[in-house]
Design a protein around this motif. Structure first.
Motif, mmCIF file in Angstrom:
data_model
loop_
_atom_site.group_PDB
_atom_site.id
_atom_site.type_symbol
_atom_site.label_atom_id
_atom_site.label_comp_id
_atom_site.label_asym_id
_atom_site.label_seq_id
_atom_site.Cartn_x
_atom_site.Cartn_y
_atom_site.Cartn_z
ATOM 1 N N ALA A 290 0.816 -1.218 0.000
ATOM 2 C CA ALA A 290 0.000 0.000 0.000
ATOM 3 C C ALA A 290 0.845 1.262 0.000
ATOM 4 C CB ALA A 290 -0.925 -0.007 1.215
ATOM 5 N N LEU A 294 -0.759 4.523 6.728
ATOM 6 C CA LEU A 294 -1.904 5.422 6.548
ATOM 7 C C LEU A 294 -2.622 5.142 5.235
ATOM 8 C CD1 LEU A 294 -3.306 7.744 8.017
ATOM 9 C CD2 LEU A 294 -1.914 9.332 6.685
ATOM 10 N N ASN A 295 -1.866 4.860 4.182
ATOM 11 C CA ASN A 295 -2.505 4.516 2.899
ATOM 12 C C ASN A 295 -3.278 3.201 3.002
ATOM 13 O OD1 ASN A 295 -1.444 6.783 1.740
ATOM 14 N ND2 ASN A 295 0.289 5.737 0.796
ATOM 15 N N ALA A 297 -4.694 2.134 5.691
ATOM 16 C CA ALA A 297 -5.891 2.417 6.489
ATOM 17 C C ALA A 297 -6.991 3.062 5.647
ATOM 18 C CB ALA A 297 -5.532 3.327 7.661
ATOM 19 N N LYS A 298 -6.621 3.711 4.560
ATOM 20 C CA LYS A 298 -7.621 4.355 3.694
ATOM 21 C C LYS A 298 -8.322 3.352 2.777
ATOM 22 C CE LYS A 298 -5.115 8.749 3.581
ATOM 23 N NZ LYS A 298 -4.376 9.711 2.728
ATOM 24 N N HIS A 299 -7.743 2.178 2.598
ATOM 25 C CA HIS A 299 -8.335 1.191 1.698
ATOM 26 C C HIS A 299 -9.547 0.530 2.350
ATOM 27 C CE1 HIS A 299 -5.343 1.710 -1.248
ATOM 28 N NE2 HIS A 299 -4.364 1.054 -0.625
ATOM 29 N N PRO A 300 -10.589 0.242 1.575
ATOM 30 C CA PRO A 300 -11.716 -0.548 2.123
ATOM 31 C C PRO A 300 -11.333 -2.008 2.266
ATOM 32 C CG PRO A 300 -12.085 -0.061 -0.191
ATOM 33 C CD PRO A 300 -10.857 0.693 0.208
ATOM 34 N N THR A 303 -10.607 -4.002 -0.960
ATOM 35 C CA THR A 303 -9.284 -3.768 -1.546
ATOM 36 C C THR A 303 -8.198 -4.478 -0.748
ATOM 37 O OG1 THR A 303 -10.072 -1.612 -2.274
ATOM 38 C CG2 THR A 303 -7.705 -1.971 -2.312
ATOM 39 N N ALA A 355 -9.036 -4.536 8.060
ATOM 40 C CA ALA A 355 -9.214 -3.117 7.745
ATOM 41 C C ALA A 355 -9.523 -2.312 9.012
ATOM 42 C CB ALA A 355 -10.330 -2.952 6.718
ATOM 43 N N ARG A 359 -6.931 0.655 10.691
ATOM 44 C CA ARG A 359 -7.367 2.028 11.004
ATOM 45 C C ARG A 359 -7.149 2.346 12.477
ATOM 46 N NH1 ARG A 359 -12.859 0.903 7.607
ATOM 47 N NH2 ARG A 359 -11.859 0.837 5.557
ATOM 48 N N LEU A 363 -4.656 5.462 13.205
ATOM 49 C CA LEU A 363 -5.296 6.692 13.655
ATOM 50 C C LEU A 363 -5.605 6.713 15.142
ATOM 51 C CD1 LEU A 363 -7.805 6.944 10.680
ATOM 52 C CD2 LEU A 363 -5.563 8.017 10.858
#
Length: 498
Positions: A290, A294-295, A297-300, A303, A355, A359, A363
């Protein structure tokens, strides 16, 4: 700062008008005490404590000295969490409301007029430096939270595996010309290289002791094979080069184990929940694929499930075939221990929980791995339900609680039956001969019965034409007699005359 006119504070919507100019602001609030920070480090420590809702030492001293005198008055705080801490430790009544928020906003806008003796340039420089330091702290720019180290470590680990395989294949092939039997006896690559480095020429195996590397049984087999080996003779220079290659293999293997431990510790520091869910190797490969934590964590979840299988996905979409069910997440232990039928379901659920944990790691402020352990338990419970084909409750809500039993894989293991490969007869020869003789006797008896039946039929058939011939002969005799009688002339009767 002390509030002078509390009546004007009741009008929250129009409170900003009282802070349009420094003169108006001085009519509302008045500076009571000002404490200066010694340097930027002290200011950053106080600011981070306020951000986390904690009470710093300097603030505690000031509140004890100044506010304790006016204990009957209320203390306005911008953070409700900080107000609760002050109330518990210092027993001071604190207030937090929209009115306080508007008041703080007005004070920040007119801070230069309320605090005198500070030039505007110095104030701007100090605010900028503190803002940069605080931003670094908020973004977690610390050595423990840098995921770039994970990306480089997992890439280096893969490169080391490839190089190790190439070196070991070259070492086995090179030394195999001198001692080919050793490669079949010793299957462990590291033990093979250690033996070659310690012994060298195969003639030295009989006098050398390799019990610290190999078990006694394998050591005896190696020594026996060295005496009758069919390999070619090589020079000492060739042996020295082979030993140098073995040294490289052993050093790289030791460094690989050290690098794996480093990667494991770094993953537990940066993404503990992700590590608990899918393991350190799979988690590190997901982060590297990824680009960053952080990237990822942005994926659903969909993905995350297909990361690493992009070529297969687009090929399936282009050819209108079935899309893949998993990518890098296939190598997770939870997906590997289930059967083929349920791999798609488990990978989908594992991707959803992964996922969530990513996150939380990227975060969230908490660094514990409790959330990852809970989600892994849910996936194991779901896996148990699919394996046993039973209806059980997965979540722990309601009357029924979630089961916390340790998962045990109960899938059926089919063992190869070698009896089908044997070409030798399973029955003894004597028994087989007796069975053949019994079959022959049965066939002979059946043949005799069949012959007697055929003879009886033939005699009956033969008897019938004999009778017919006799009847024909009788008829022919009768016909001849009738002809004879018809041919003889009639005789006249004799008359006697007297």
């Amino acid at each position: 700062l002390q509030v002078l006119n509390e009546r004007k504070l009741q009008e929250v919507d129009s409170l900003w008008k009282e802070f349009e100019t420094p003169e108006k602001a001085n009519k509302i609030v008045k500076l009571k005490h000002f404490e200066k920070f010694q340097d930027t480090t002290e200011a950053l420590a106080a600011s981070t404590a306020l951000v986390e809702g904690k009470l710093s030492k300097n603030l505690k001293k000031i509140l004890k000295k100044i506010v304790a005198k006016d204990a009957h008055e209320q203390l306005a705080v911008a953070d409700a969490k900080l107000g609760g801490v002050i109330k518990d430790k210092l027993n001071l009544s604190c207030i937090h409301s929209p009115m306080v928020t508007e008041l703080m906003r007005g004070i920040r806008s007119q801070i230069e007029g309320l605090v005198t003796g500070l030039p505007s340039r110095e104030m701007a420089a100090m605010c900028l430096g503190l803002a940069h330091s605080l931003s670094r702290y908020k973004l977690k720019f610390s050595p423990d939270k840098v995921d770039t180290m994970i990306i480089q470590a997992i890439s280096l680990l893969d490169d080391l595996d490839k190089e190790l395989n190439n070196y070991i294949m070259r070492c086995r092939e090179w030394y195999g010309w001198h001692f080919p039997e050793l490669g079949k006896i010793i299957t462990d690559n590291l033990a093979y290289c250690k033996c070659v480095r310690k012994v060298g020429d195969r003639s030295n195996f009989a006098s050398s002791d390799v019990s610290d590397i190999l078990p006694e049984e394998i050591e005896a087999d190696v020594k026996a094979a060295a005496e009758i080996s069919m390999g070619t003779e090589v020079s000492e220079e060739d042996i020295s080069n082979i030993i140098h290659l073995c040294d490289q293999v052993i050093e790289i293997s030791e460094y690989r184990t050290q690098l794996y431990d480093y990667l494991k510790n770094r993953m537990m520091a940066i993404a503990p929940n992700l590590t608990v869910m899918v393991g350190e190797l799979v988690g590190a490969r997901l982060i590297a694929h990824a680009g960053s934590l952080l990237n990822l964590a942005k994926h659903p979840a969909s993905t995350v499930q297909l990361l690493g299988a992009e070529k297969a996905l687009f090929r399936a979409l282009k050819t209108k075939r079935d899309t893949p069910k998993f990518g890098l997440i296939y190598h997770a232990s939870l997906v590997g221990q289930t059967n083929t039928k349920n791999k798609g379901k488990i990978s989908r659920m594992l991707a959803a929980k992964t996922a969530l944990t990513v996150r939380y790691d990227a975060l969230g402020e908490d660094t514990s791995a409790e959330m990852g352990a809970e989600n892994r338990l849910k996936v194991e419970t779901r896996l148990r339900v699919l394996e046993e084909r039973g209806i059980r409750r997965i979540s722990g809500t309601g009357k029924a609680l979630a089961r916390t039993d340790k998962y045990q894989n109960r899938s059926e293991i089919k063992i190869f039956d070698p009896s089908g490969d044997s070409t030798l007869p399973a029955v003894s020869k004597k028994r087989k001969i007796q069975e053949v003789d019994e079959q022959n006797t049965e066939v002979a008896v059946k043949a005799k019965k069949f012959k007697t039946e055929i003879k009886e039929e033939t005699t009956v058939e033969d008897a019938e034409p004999v009778k017919k011939k006799k009847k024909k002969r009788d008829k022919e005799k009768q016909a001849e007699e009738e002809e004879v009688l018809s041919e003889e002339p009639p005789t006249s009767p004799t008359i006697e005359v007297r």
